[in-house]
Design an enzyme around this catalytic site. Structure first.
Site, PDB file in Angstrom:
ATOM      1  N   GLY A 102      -0.850  -8.883  12.568  1.00  0.00           N
ATOM      2  CA  GLY A 102      -0.826  -7.745  13.487  1.00  0.00           C
ATOM      3  C   GLY A 102      -2.061  -7.224  13.826  1.00  0.00           C
ATOM      4  N   ASP A 103      -2.817  -6.915  12.818  1.00  0.00           N
ATOM      5  CA  ASP A 103      -4.341  -6.205  13.324  1.00  0.00           C
ATOM      6  C   ASP A 103      -5.467  -6.929  12.662  1.00  0.00           C
ATOM      7  OD1 ASP A 103      -3.726  -5.390  10.603  1.00  0.00           O
ATOM      8  OD2 ASP A 103      -4.220  -3.343  11.033  1.00  0.00           O
ATOM      9  N   GLU A 104      -5.195  -8.240  12.318  1.00  0.00           N
ATOM     10  CA  GLU A 104      -6.113  -9.008  11.687  1.00  0.00           C
ATOM     11  C   GLU A 104      -6.698 -10.215  12.327  1.00  0.00           C
ATOM     12  OE1 GLU A 104      -5.008  -7.574   7.073  1.00  0.00           O
ATOM     13  OE2 GLU A 104      -4.394  -9.512   7.625  1.00  0.00           O
TER      14      GLU A 104
END
Length: 182
Positions: A102-104
């Site tokens: 997701g956010d990595e």
């Protein structure tokens, strides 16, 4: 009468090639950003290690994506992810970038030492923050990162290297949270 004969058969395989390309794309790339996906990124890291050359690994975590998704919706969250992906592409012409989840994200590049790579990441972080301000965003665009140098004689596996970079990112995030609260 027996006769020898030769038969030529032509088959259009362009549809097969197109299908193979689509499968490769699904297997190697993140659909939202067009960056490499986690599986391909880890495969690439193993290739980097197999060449026994010096390279850097950067673990990047977007700040407050969950807040953006919850408060402004997933469409806005996707725009934020795309903004980060665009900024990260500016690291260098030769950088390999994977979206891990997701956010990595994970960046890898040869020819860099840790300190110049950290300086470059600070520049990109500042660009991202400025971009959020320039577009009049209702939330701060920001990211945290951890950089590790991988030497030619490295004995750690890819997962261990990524875990060390992740830990450095976490320490960076904590340090910046402390700065913001002071």
């Amino acid at each position: 009468h027996e006769r020898d004969s030769l038969v030529f058969m032509l088959t259009d395989i362009s549809a097969d090639h197109k299908h193979i390309k689509e499968l490769e794309s699904a297997a190697f790339y993140d659909t939202l950003t067009g960056l490499y996906n986690r599986e391909f990124g880890m495969k690439l890291m193993n290739e980097f290690m197999g060449k026994r050359e010096k390279f850097i690994v950067v673990f990047v975590d977007m700040d407050k994506l969950k807040y953006v998704n919850d408060k402004f919706g997933h469409l806005e969250g996707d725009k934020y992810i795309l903004a980060v992906a665009a900024i990260l592409r500016g690291f260098s012409p030769s950088v390999s970038i994977s979206r891990l989840g997701g956010d990595e994200f994970m960046l890898m590049d040869t020819g860099w030492d840790e300190q110049p790579a950290e300086m470059r990441m600070e520049e990109l972080r500042a660009q991202l923050i400025q971009r959020g301000h320039d577009y009049g965003s209702q939330y701060e665009h920001s990211l945290s990162y951890g950089v590790i140098g991988v030497a030619e004689d490295n004995v750690l596996d890819a997962s261990s290297l990524l875990a060390i970079a992740d830990e450095k990112m976490y320490n960076y995030k904590l340090a910046h949270k402390m700065q913001r609260s002071n």
